[in-house]
Enzyme design. Structure first.
Site, PDB file in Angstrom:
ATOM      1  N   HIS A 299     -42.987  88.615  36.077  1.00  0.00           N
ATOM      2  CA  HIS A 299     -43.906  87.513  36.383  1.00  0.00           C
ATOM      3  C   HIS A 299     -45.285  87.879  35.859  1.00  0.00           C
ATOM      4  CE1 HIS A 299     -45.354  84.446  39.670  1.00  0.00           C
ATOM      5  NE2 HIS A 299     -46.110  84.398  38.573  1.00  0.00           N
TER       6      HIS A 299
ATOM      7  N   HIS B 272     -42.131  78.643  39.875  1.00  0.00           N
ATOM      8  CA  HIS B 272     -43.075  79.012  40.933  1.00  0.00           C
ATOM      9  C   HIS B 272     -42.799  78.099  42.134  1.00  0.00           C
ATOM     10  CE1 HIS B 272     -45.147  81.074  37.756  1.00  0.00           C
ATOM     11  NE2 HIS B 272     -46.234  81.340  38.475  1.00  0.00           N
TER      12      HIS B 272
ATOM     13  N   HIS C 212     -48.124  85.934  33.205  1.00  0.00           N
ATOM     14  CA  HIS C 212     -48.493  84.826  32.308  1.00  0.00           C
ATOM     15  C   HIS C 212     -49.303  85.460  31.185  1.00  0.00           C
ATOM     16  CE1 HIS C 212     -47.473  81.728  35.361  1.00  0.00           C
ATOM     17  NE2 HIS C 212     -47.758  82.733  36.187  1.00  0.00           N
TER      18      HIS C 212
ATOM     19  N   ASP D  15     -48.827  88.856  37.576  1.00  0.00           N
ATOM     20  CA  ASP D  15     -49.191  87.431  37.474  1.00  0.00           C
ATOM     21  C   ASP D  15     -50.209  87.199  36.355  1.00  0.00           C
ATOM     22  OD1 ASP D  15     -48.891  84.762  38.115  1.00  0.00           O
ATOM     23  OD2 ASP D  15     -49.981  84.856  40.010  1.00  0.00           O
ATOM     24  N   ASP D  16     -51.498  87.412  36.633  1.00  0.00           N
ATOM     25  CA  ASP D  16     -52.568  87.195  35.644  1.00  0.00           C
ATOM     26  C   ASP D  16     -53.515  88.389  35.722  1.00  0.00           C
ATOM     27  OD1 ASP D  16     -52.053  84.244  34.844  1.00  0.00           O
ATOM     28  OD2 ASP D  16     -51.985  84.235  37.035  1.00  0.00           O
TER      29      ASP D  16
ATOM     30  N   GLU E 265     -45.843  79.584  46.717  1.00  0.00           N
ATOM     31  CA  GLU E 265     -47.080  80.380  46.528  1.00  0.00           C
ATOM     32  C   GLU E 265     -48.121  79.734  47.452  1.00  0.00           C
ATOM     33  OE1 GLU E 265     -48.812  79.942  42.609  1.00  0.00           O
ATOM     34  OE2 GLU E 265     -50.203  81.628  42.886  1.00  0.00           O
TER      35      GLU E 265
HETATM   36  N1  ADE Z   1     -50.426  79.930  35.966  1.00  0.00           N
HETATM   37  C1  ADE Z   1     -50.932  81.149  35.826  1.00  0.00           C
HETATM   38  N2  ADE Z   1     -50.924  81.810  36.997  1.00  0.00           N
HETATM   39  C2  ADE Z   1     -50.371  80.986  37.905  1.00  0.00           C
HETATM   40  C3  ADE Z   1     -50.066  81.084  39.284  1.00  0.00           C
HETATM   41  N3  ADE Z   1     -50.338  82.177  40.006  1.00  0.00           N
HETATM   42  N4  ADE Z   1     -49.519  80.022  39.897  1.00  0.00           N
HETATM   43  C4  ADE Z   1     -49.259  78.908  39.208  1.00  0.00           C
HETATM   44  N5  ADE Z   1     -49.515  78.770  37.912  1.00  0.00           N
HETATM   45  C5  ADE Z   1     -50.063  79.793  37.262  1.00  0.00           C
HETATM   46 ZN    ZN Z   2     -47.511  82.983  38.214  1.00  0.00          ZN
END
Ligand code: ADE
Ligand code: ZN
Length: 349
Positions: free
Chosen positions: A28, A208, A30, A289-290, A211
């Site tokens: 996971h 997703h 992005h 994630d990011d 969350e």
């Molecule tokens: N796009 C990038 N990060 C995300 C996240 N945590 N939740 C939903 N979309 C995303």
């Molecule tokens: Zn994500």
């Protein structure tokens, strides 16, 4: 699936080293969320794109989020510097070299084509740039890396279907589809036809859910979209029947602790439910994630979360094992990685 006591002899002070060197998969991430402010500025200059921030420091200072949407607004603005094949390559290569240094042995990487095609960047440019980096990682870093195409859920299902058709000439370059962006108000069932089409094409399916959205979104991702993994899924603990279903079917949850902290899903990392998810027998693992936006890559997620929750070596082994079991790998590759993991733990001093 309960966590093991086999590694109780590994002392707590050795945990950071154990976590750092442990073989693991990341499922996971992005790729647009790995774009560091320094690279955003470099690409902006290279492509003549003007940014709304005067400096790297000013951009970084804006990374104070209150929820998912407040993050997404900045994340999409950052991605606006990506125009050429080389930009997509450079972004993915920067992530892959960092991941390899953290002993990520296999990565399944999300990309958001609609963020780019909406700005006139051809699908071919996006996929070719990313693929050249994943191929290079296999050759030069000795890790495996695959791509998963995500639909933006704030856009329409027709646009998702159109995006999938546009990507079909490059079908061999991605292994699955996912669903990301603004969760609240965009339930999984909005994308039933797009996921059904992806299933017909033999693609893996993830989404997703849970969350920020309620447990109902997790149920519908499973029952309507027929996904094989849930991305995040941390709100499942609000629904005991859902937990029973996820445990029974061994549905993986790709949990992202620092993301959850930064987007205020939990008020503090000490409140994160990762330990409870494992205790419930759920197939959870740790992801970033990011990472450029949330304060760290995969090992930072591991070390900060283990510190905050007091998790130990048994949980580390379980999380890494879950990551390989949940990956879309063929059986020989999965068994090789699992054997590597066990050998690492057996030999750890
Ligand atoms: N796009 C990038 N990060 C995300 C996240 N945590 N939740 C939903 N979309 C995303
Ligand atoms: Zn994500």
């Amino acid at each position: 699936m309960t966590t093991t006591n086999r590694f109780a002899h590994i002392p707590r002070e050795r945990l950071p080293a154990l976590l750092q060197g442990m073989p693991k998969a990341e499922l996971h991430i992005h790729i647009e969320g790995s774009l560091e402010p320094e690279l955003i500025f470099k690409l902006a200059q290279r492509n003549g794109v003007s940014l709304g921030y005067p400096s790297v420091e000013a951009l970084r200072a804006a990374y104070a989020f209150t929820d998912l949407q407040s993050f997404l607004d900045i994340y999409y603005a950052g991605a606006s510097v990506l125009l050429k094949e080389a930009d997509f390559h450079d972004m993915a290569w920067a992530y892959l070299t960092k991941a390899a240094a953290e002993n990520v042995r296999h990565a399944e990487i999300f990309f958001d084509p609609q963020t780019h095609t909406a700005r006139g960047v051809p699908m071919e440019t996006v996929i070719k740039g990313l693929t050249s980096a994943t191929s290079k990682a296999r050759r030069e870093l000795g890790m495996s890396a695959e791509l998963i195409l995500c639909f933006l859920r704030h856009l329409s299902e027709d646009e998702a279907l159109e995006t999938l058709e546009q990507a079909l000439p490059y079908r061999e370059h991605f292994i699955g589809v996912g669903l990301d962006s603004s969760e609240r108000g965009h339930p999984p069932e909005k994308f039933e036809r797009a996921f059904s089409r992806a299933r017909e094409l033999g693609l893996h399916l993830v989404a997703h859910a849970g969350e920020e959205g309620p447990p109902e979104y997790i149920w519908n991702a499973l029952d309507v979209l027929k996904v094989e993994r849930i991305d995040h899924g941390v709100r499942c603990l609000e629904d005991p029947e859902l937990v029973a279903r996820l445990v029974r079917d061994e549905v993986p949850l790709t949990v992202c602790p620092l993301s959850n902290q930064k987007l205020c899903v939990f008020p503090d990392l000490r409140d994160h439910n990762l330990g409870k998810l494992l205790e419930a027998g759920l197939k959870a693992m740790v992801n970033s994630d990011d990472p450029a936006y949330f304060g760290g890559y995969l090992n930072q997620n591991f070390t900060d979360t283990f510190g905050a929750l007091g998790l130990g070596a048994g949980q580390a082994w379980q999380l890494a094992r879950n990551s390989f079991e949940a990956a879309f790998l063929d059986t020989p590759a999965r068994e090789r990685y699992l054997a590597e993991l066990d050998a690492y733990f057996e030999g750890f001093q």
